[in-house]
Motif scaffolding. Structure first.
Motif, PDB file in Angstrom:
ATOM      1  N   VAL A   5     -15.327 -12.399 -10.282  1.00  0.00           N
ATOM      2  CA  VAL A   5     -16.313 -13.250 -10.935  1.00  0.00           C
ATOM      3  C   VAL A   5     -17.042 -14.038  -9.841  1.00  0.00           C
ATOM      4  O   VAL A   5     -16.401 -14.729  -9.039  1.00  0.00           O
ATOM      5  CB  VAL A   5     -15.651 -14.212 -11.941  1.00  0.00           C
ATOM      6  N   LYS A  15     -28.743 -14.820 -11.521  1.00  0.00           N
ATOM      7  CA  LYS A  15     -27.977 -13.898 -12.371  1.00  0.00           C
ATOM      8  C   LYS A  15     -28.850 -12.719 -12.801  1.00  0.00           C
ATOM      9  O   LYS A  15     -28.404 -11.568 -12.828  1.00  0.00           O
ATOM     10  CB  LYS A  15     -27.455 -14.648 -13.588  1.00  0.00           C
ATOM     11  N   GLU A  49     -28.075  -8.705 -12.159  1.00  0.00           N
ATOM     12  CA  GLU A  49     -27.722  -7.877 -13.310  1.00  0.00           C
ATOM     13  C   GLU A  49     -28.846  -6.939 -13.740  1.00  0.00           C
ATOM     14  O   GLU A  49     -28.587  -5.839 -14.211  1.00  0.00           O
ATOM     15  CB  GLU A  49     -27.353  -8.773 -14.499  1.00  0.00           C
ATOM     16  N   LYS A  56     -14.951  -4.413  -9.966  1.00  0.00           N
ATOM     17  CA  LYS A  56     -15.933  -4.714 -11.005  1.00  0.00           C
ATOM     18  C   LYS A  56     -16.430  -6.134 -10.782  1.00  0.00           C
ATOM     19  O   LYS A  56     -15.681  -7.005 -10.343  1.00  0.00           O
ATOM     20  CB  LYS A  56     -15.302  -4.585 -12.384  1.00  0.00           C
ATOM     21  N   SER A  82     -18.749  -9.515 -12.282  1.00  0.00           N
ATOM     22  CA  SER A  82     -19.467 -10.237 -13.339  1.00  0.00           C
ATOM     23  C   SER A  82     -20.010 -11.525 -12.738  1.00  0.00           C
ATOM     24  O   SER A  82     -19.510 -12.004 -11.697  1.00  0.00           O
ATOM     25  CB  SER A  82     -18.555 -10.536 -14.529  1.00  0.00           C
ATOM     26  N   LYS A  94     -21.433 -15.614 -13.319  1.00  0.00           N
ATOM     27  CA  LYS A  94     -21.329 -16.811 -14.160  1.00  0.00           C
ATOM     28  C   LYS A  94     -22.206 -17.907 -13.559  1.00  0.00           C
ATOM     29  O   LYS A  94     -22.140 -18.181 -12.361  1.00  0.00           O
ATOM     30  CB  LYS A  94     -19.875 -17.282 -14.245  1.00  0.00           C
TER      31      LYS A  94
END
Length: 582
Positions: free
Chosen positions: A489, A498, A502, A523, A525, A527
């Motif tokens: 993360v 972000k 993405e 992986k 992600s 935030k």
């Protein structure tokens, strides 16, 4: 009788004698035969291509008493007067020296009178673009309503400088530069008529330096004939005209492309000692390299190169050793040198020598096709192994077919073959080991060996591996905040960062940078932290300020000030911030 220069002695007297301007002479001849005589003609084109000569032939044809078709007879009084320059019906004006309005007014008065012993009065104005604007304006009325017996012939090398109001009232004929072969052929006939023997190389050099102008070629030949020799050699031409000979150019270009700066500088030094001009050197090298380039890109178009057949073949052989890009870079260097020399640099020799060294220091271009061809010609390990295995099978078959071979000898033969197979097997094992090692480097290991602290420590390296500028800026302002179950993360400062990570088309760039930096495929992600990152930054600065406060209190000079005035350190202002407050 006084000597007459070749350019005047060999001036054509009939349309059929004008060289390489058939598109003009044929049109004028047909117009004369048809009686379609226009009141104004404009002859434009480079110098020495026959503009004024054609104008005089046209004047003779229009007033000839005994024309032969459209050609003048050159025998009648009118033709003889025009040839001798004393005809009252032909007025030839040099606009460079008679360019004012008064000269045109005199011309307008002269044109009112009828011709004497002829049909037309012809006004030949050479270099008409030199006339002033007022003179052109004074001429317009006469061009609009000329008398029936008046014919104007304007000659110019710069038709773009002639007003459109004048151009629109004229029939325009554009003269072309003469081909190299036509000039060389005419000069050869002239030398034969003068009883002079000239070498082919010398003749071609003179024709080449004429640059499409017959008058220039005749002037150069006249200068050489003044040397007084009955046999003209190439060396005589180069020394008389100050031209670089072809052998010197070939030698200089070869040592430049072979990167032998010392030999190139020696050739330049010899040329300078012989009294050669460095500007001539730059110009000659450009022309020489241009011939080499054409021989490379268009070897079958020999007429583009104004050289002998022997030199043409030499250019083609030399062009095979060099690439187009190498020749073009050298041409650019010497083109810049010529510009520098024309600006009258104080040290032309130094500028020339530096350019020579630069040209000799250029790296040679190697096409990728040539590299691939060389690689494909080398045997691969698999083909080598197949050859060795085939040799082993051949030896074994020979042993089995031999009926007198004892078992012990067969074993010996087998031992003789085995080492070569073992060597190949070892190489194969090493190749397989390298391949497996490469696969191991690419494939991600277990995530147990990677911690969040390790990622934080190497975060700067991860940022540097990102090739895109937008990725690097966003990653630099982001922080890894959590690693769990192969999921990393990343805390980003805002929604914009972000979105970049993405929604970008090349999201694989981030995964690739993570794999190359941390050796694992994770992986990812994202935030949005925003306030949390700002709070972390404030805490970092506060901790830094506290540390600096302790350091300052321990300084001797600061301690004395505090003791003297009974003060204490409550904070500090960085130098750049202090400037802003001031």
């Amino acid at each position: 009788m006084t000597y007459l220069a070749l350019a005047r002695k060999c001036r054509p007297q009939k349309f059929s004698e004008v060289i390489s301007q058939e598109h003009i002479t044929k049109t004028l001849s047909n117009a004369i035969l048809a009686g379609r005589i226009h009141h104004a003609y404009l002859f434009s084109g480079p110098r020495g291509t026959g503009k004024t000569t054609t104008a005089r032939i046209l004047a003779k044809s229009l007033n000839c008493a005994n024309p032969k078709g459209a050609e003048p007879c050159d025998q009648c009084p009118s033709c003889r007067d025009i040839i001798n320059g004393v005809s009252p019906n032909v007025l030839e004006i040099d606009a460079a020296s008679n360019r004012g309005i008064d000269d045109i007014r005199n011309l307008r008065e002269f044109i009112k009178y009828s011709p004497v012993g002829g049909k037309y009065k012809i006004y030949i104005i050479d270099e008409v673009h030199q006339l002033t604007s007022e003179a052109f304006n004074a001429l317009l009325k006469t061009l609009e309503e000329p008398p029936a017996h008046g014919v104007f012939v304007f000659a110019t090398t710069e038709p773009q400088r002639v007003p459109l109001t004048v151009l629109s009232r004229c029939l325009r004929f554009d003269f072309r530069l003469l081909p190299f072969s036509k000039i060389a052929e005419f000069l050869q006939r002239l030398c034969d008529a003068e009883g002079v023997k000239i070498e082919p190389g010398a003749l071609n050099l003179v024709a080449s330096k004429a640059e499409g102008s017959m008058r220039d070629g005749l002037s150069l030949l006249d200068q050489i004939l003044s040397f007084g020799e009955k046999k003209i050699s190439l060396e005589m031409v180069t020394s008389t005209l100050g031209i670089m000979d072809r052998e010197t150019l070939f030698g200089l270009s070869e040592v430049i492309f072979e990167r032998e700066s010392g030999k190139a500088l020696k050739i330049v030094n010899d040329f300078a000692l012989s009294g050669g001009s460095f500007e001539l050197l730059a110009t000659s090298l450009q022309e020489h390299l241009r011939n080499l380039l054409f021989a490379k890109v268009a070897p079958d178009i020999g007429e583009l190169l104004e050289v002998t057949d022997k030199d043409l073949e030499r250019y083609r052989e030399l062009a095979e050793d060099y690439e187009e890009s190498d020749i073009l870079r050298a041409i650019n260097l010497f083109s810049e040198l010529e510009i520098t020399l024309k600006r009258k640099t104080s040290e032309p020799r130094i500028a020339t020598e530096i350019t020579i060294v630069k040209a000799a220091s250029l790296d040679r271009t190697v096409k990728i096709e040539k590299i691939l061809k060389q690689l494909s010609s080398q045997p691969s390990p698999l083909s080598l192994r197949a050859s060795l295995n085939q040799a082993q099978m051949d030896l074994m078959s020979e042993g089995s077919l031999s009926g007198t071979t004892e078992p012990q000898k067969e074993v010996g033969a087998q031992k003789d073959v085995t080492p070569s197979v073992e060597v190949e097997t070892k190489e194969e094992r090493e190749q397989i080991h390298i391949t497996e090692q490469q696969k191991t480097e690419v494939s991600p290991p277990a995530t147990d060996s990677l911690s969040l602290d390790a990622i934080k420590d190497r975060w700067g390296e991860f940022v540097d591996r990102l090739k895109s500028q937008k990725y690097r800026v966003s990653a630099k302002n982001s922080r890894p905040i959590e690693l769990k179950d192969n999921l990393l993360v990343i805390g980003v400062p805002n929604s914009g960062a972000k979105f970049i990570f993405e929604k970008s088309k090349d999201k694989s760039a981030v995964d690739r940078a993570i794999r190359e930096t941390f050796g694992e495929k994770l992986k990812v992600s994202f935030k949005i932290l925003g306030g949390e990152l700002k709070q972390q930054e404030r805490e970092r600065k506060r901790a830094t300020a506290t540390d600096l406060k302790e350091v300052l209190e321990k300084e001797k000079d600061v301690r004395e000030i505090l003791d003297t005035f009974g003060g204490e350190v409550v904070g500090f202002i960085p130098k750049e911030n202090k400037k802003k407050k001031d």
